[in-house]
Structures are given as C-alpha cells and as structure tokens.
Scaffold this motif. Structure first.
Motif, short mmCIF file in Angstrom:
data_model
loop_
_atom_site.label_atom_id
_atom_site.label_comp_id
_atom_site.label_asym_id
_atom_site.label_seq_id
_atom_site.Cartn_x
_atom_site.Cartn_y
_atom_site.Cartn_z
N ASN A 150 19.59 25.56 -30.39
CA ASN A 150 19.03 26.80 -29.85
C ASN A 150 19.54 27.02 -28.44
N THR A 151 19.51 28.27 -28.01
CA THR A 151 20.04 28.59 -26.68
C THR A 151 19.00 28.29 -25.59
N ASP A 152 19.46 28.33 -24.36
CA ASP A 152 18.56 28.23 -23.22
C ASP A 152 17.78 29.53 -23.08
N ASN A 153 16.79 29.53 -22.19
CA ASN A 153 16.02 30.74 -21.92
C ASN A 153 16.92 31.81 -21.30
N ILE A 154 16.85 33.02 -21.83
CA ILE A 154 17.72 34.10 -21.38
C ILE A 154 17.46 34.46 -19.93
N ALA A 155 16.19 34.60 -19.56
CA ALA A 155 15.85 35.02 -18.20
C ALA A 155 16.31 34.02 -17.15
N ALA A 156 16.39 32.74 -17.54
CA ALA A 156 16.81 31.71 -16.59
C ALA A 156 18.26 31.88 -16.19
N VAL A 157 19.04 32.52 -17.05
CA VAL A 157 20.47 32.71 -16.77
C VAL A 157 20.73 34.13 -16.27
N LEU A 158 20.19 35.13 -17.00
CA LEU A 158 20.41 36.53 -16.61
C LEU A 158 19.70 36.89 -15.31
N GLY A 159 18.64 36.16 -15.03
CA GLY A 159 17.78 36.54 -13.91
C GLY A 159 16.54 37.21 -14.46
N LYS A 160 15.43 37.06 -13.76
CA LYS A 160 14.16 37.57 -14.28
C LYS A 160 14.20 39.08 -14.50
N GLY A 161 14.82 39.83 -13.61
CA GLY A 161 14.86 41.28 -13.74
C GLY A 161 15.56 41.72 -15.01
N GLU A 162 16.76 41.20 -15.24
CA GLU A 162 17.54 41.58 -16.43
C GLU A 162 16.89 41.04 -17.70
N GLY A 163 16.39 39.81 -17.62
CA GLY A 163 15.72 39.22 -18.78
C GLY A 163 14.48 39.99 -19.17
N ASP A 164 13.68 40.38 -18.18
CA ASP A 164 12.48 41.17 -18.45
C ASP A 164 12.83 42.54 -19.02
N ARG A 165 13.93 43.11 -18.55
CA ARG A 165 14.35 44.42 -19.06
C ARG A 165 14.69 44.34 -20.55
N PHE A 166 15.41 43.30 -20.94
CA PHE A 166 15.77 43.10 -22.34
C PHE A 166 14.53 42.84 -23.19
N GLN A 167 13.69 41.91 -22.76
CA GLN A 167 12.50 41.57 -23.53
C GLN A 167 11.49 42.71 -23.55
N GLY A 168 11.40 43.43 -22.45
CA GLY A 168 10.47 44.55 -22.40
C GLY A 168 10.90 45.68 -23.31
N PHE A 169 12.20 45.98 -23.34
CA PHE A 169 12.68 47.09 -24.15
C PHE A 169 12.50 46.82 -25.63
N PHE A 170 12.81 45.60 -26.06
CA PHE A 170 12.81 45.30 -27.50
C PHE A 170 11.50 44.72 -28.02
N TYR A 171 10.63 44.20 -27.14
CA TYR A 171 9.44 43.56 -27.71
C TYR A 171 8.16 43.73 -26.89
N TYR A 172 8.15 43.36 -25.62
CA TYR A 172 6.90 43.27 -24.87
C TYR A 172 6.50 44.57 -24.17
N GLY A 173 7.45 45.45 -23.91
CA GLY A 173 7.14 46.67 -23.19
C GLY A 173 6.44 47.71 -24.05
#
Length: 336
Positions: A150-173
């Motif tokens: 499995n991959t590492d946590n996305i936000a840990a690499v992309l940065g919290k802002g970009e990671g939150d944008r991805f997760q927010g758009f597709f699932y949590y937002g």
C-alpha cells in the motif's frame, strides 16, 4: 378507433420502467421498516452517510449497466477501481502534482476499457473471458505500481492543503450540505441517462443488446458501440478509484474487490437485464439506493455481514429470474 393510453400505462410500457419502479417501491418500504426498528436510520447524518456510500455503488452500477445493456459484462471493472486507487496514490506520493496524477490514472483506466471493447467487439471474444483476463491484468498493475504494498499517506507527501483538497472534493467535503461524492455520482448519472435516452449512441447501445445482427444490418457500428460502452464502464471505475483513494487517504491494493459484482447487483436489482437490450439507468439508481439502504439498515440492526450478503444474493437472483421469466413469456408462441 385506437384506444388512447393514459400516462401511467404509457410509463409502464417503457422497457425497464417496471423494474425501476419496483426497486423504488422496495427502497421506500425497506427504509420505513428499518426506520421503525431503529429510529437512527432516519437521522439526517445517517441519510447523508447513506447517500455518500450509495454513490460508489451507483457509479460502478452505471458503468456495468451500460455494458449489460449491450448484452455483455465487464468483470474487470472492480480491478480497474483498485488499479486507479493505487496508481493515483502512487503518483501523488512520488511527487507528481494532483491533476497530472489523476489525468494519467484516467488514461490508464480508459486504456483497459478500450482493450475490453476491442477484444469483445472486434475479435469476438466472449465478454466473460476477455474481461476476466483484463481483470487480472488491471489488478496486477495495481499490485506492481508501488512494489506490492500500500502507498504512504497522500497528504504527507502532497502537503496538507493539496491532500485535503483531493480528499475533500472526492469524499469528505460537502456542497449545499450534501457530500460531494453524491453530487459527482448524480452528475454522471444525469449525463449517462441523457446519453442513453436522447442520443444516437444510446440507441445503438440498446440496439446491439436487443439484436446485434439486426443492428448491424441497420448500419450500427457494433465494434465502435461496444468500445464506447466499455470506455464508459472504465471511466466510472476510475472515478470510484479516486473516491476510495480519497476515503482512505492512500492507495490500498485490495480496493475495488468484488465491485464488479456490486455493479451487476445495482443494475439487475433496478431492472437492467443481463441478457441485453433492456433496462434504464433510473433503475440502476434505484438499485444502488435499495442495496445501500438494505446494507445500512441490516448493519444498524446488528445483522451479521454473512446475513447481509445472503439477502443481497437472493434479491439479485430473484431479479434476474424475473427478467428471464418475463422475456420467456413475451417470446412464447400463442396457444402454448
């Protein structure tokens, strides 16, 4: 003088509408019953969670339903979900920006869809065999892209802002108080509903499912239409892959397992015929909602997972059996 049919009768004569309305009726009954057993089922938060959860089944059901209407099946759709979740997460955790990572993943998923369409439409491979092969290929790619882990946590690499944008758009937002996952599924449902009901591509999809030989003689390009159906299926699978990736915040190698069967179930429960040529995506919407409501309700009343699976399996078999009996009754010669 020809008798004028009333609106309800004309509505019921639309092929597939009976299955869709039956699924909607079942949905309402099941929801009320579970609500009476456990009032938490009727809570606003549970409704929001239910809409978000059913969206994955709806999307995978849309893709599978379009293929089934052509008289085919797509066993690779679940593996494309998993491959897409792993590929997008791997690219993002390797430093590829969000949009290029999602675009490259989409291209790979559509490539699998194109291959399915060519194998089934052009080379006449049985769809079960062709998509069984690509199912293993897609799952294998999902394992290999990140070295069988499995991959590492996305936000840990992309940065919290970009990671939150991805997760927010597709699932949590949320938008207008409803999770974005549902809005994404609803938008694609409306697009594909219009495509099947109002365009030449849609008419061709139904035509080859009803009678491929007659469709060919009428000038329908069987190969091109089959490819388009499988591309739609792959596209829906990629979007579900994004959703599962956003939900977990990482790529999971087992993402999408059994989703090919979930897609079949959502379609046939809503009246889409696995024999081809019949069914409405409105029914797929109802089937996905009914399934998720049933699963949600059984879970909230404490039913074991095994019981949930048995109930869903029985409903799927009954839905297909009903379709077969109805078709046999229509084709049965008079006097028999």
């Amino acid at each position: 003088m020809k008798e004028k049919k009333n609106a309800p009768k004309r509505l019921l004569e639309i092929r597939g509408m009976g299955g869709a309305l039956t699924a909607f009726a079942g949905l309402i009954i099941i929801y009320i019953v579970f609500g009476l057993i456990n009032p938490k089922v009727l809570s606003l938060q549970n409704i929001l969670n239910l809409l978000r959860s059913m969206s994955k089944y709806l999307l995978i059901g849309l893709g599978q339903s379009v293929v089934m209407i052509t008289g085919n099946i797509d066993l690779s759709i679940g593996s494309v979900v998993g491959m897409s979740a792993m590929m997008s997460a791997t690219l993002m955790t390797r430093g590829i920006p969000l949009i290029p990572a999602l675009f490259l993943t989409l291209c790979l998923g559509l490539l699998i869809g194109l291959l399915n369409g060519i194998l089934v439409g052009k080379f006449k491979l049985p769809p079960f065999i062709a998509t069984l092969g690509t199912m293993f290929v897609a799952r294998g790619i999902g394992y290999l892209v990140n070295g069988n882990r499995n991959t590492d946590n996305i936000a840990a690499v992309l940065g919290k802002g970009e990671g939150d944008r991805f997760q927010g758009f597709f699932y949590y937002g949320k938008t207008l108080g409803i999770y974005n996952t549902f809005w994404i599924a609803l938008l694609l449902f409306l697009i594909f509903y219009f495509l099947l009901g109002k365009t030449r591509v849609g008419r061709h999809i139904y035509a080859i499912g009803s009678n491929a030989d007659a469709a060919r003689l009428s000038g329908v390009d069987i190969v091109a239409t089959t490819i388009k159906a499988y591309l739609i299926s792959a596209f829906c699978a990629v979007i579900v892959g994004y959703i599962l990736c956003a939900q977990a915040g990482m790529g999971n190698m087992e993402a999408g397992n059994m989703y090919e069967m979930y897609g079949v179930a959502a379609g046939v429960i809503g009246g889409v015929s696995p024999l081809g040529g019949s069914g409405l995506l409105l029914g797929t919407f109802a089937g996905a909602a009914l399934w998720q409501t049933l699963e949600n309700g059984l879970n909230m009343v404490g039913a074991q997972v095994g019981i949930q699976r048995i109930v869903i399996g029985v409903i799927v078999v009954l839905a297909v059996l009903t379709d077969v009996l109805v078709r046999y009754g229509r084709r049965r010669p008079a006097g028999h």
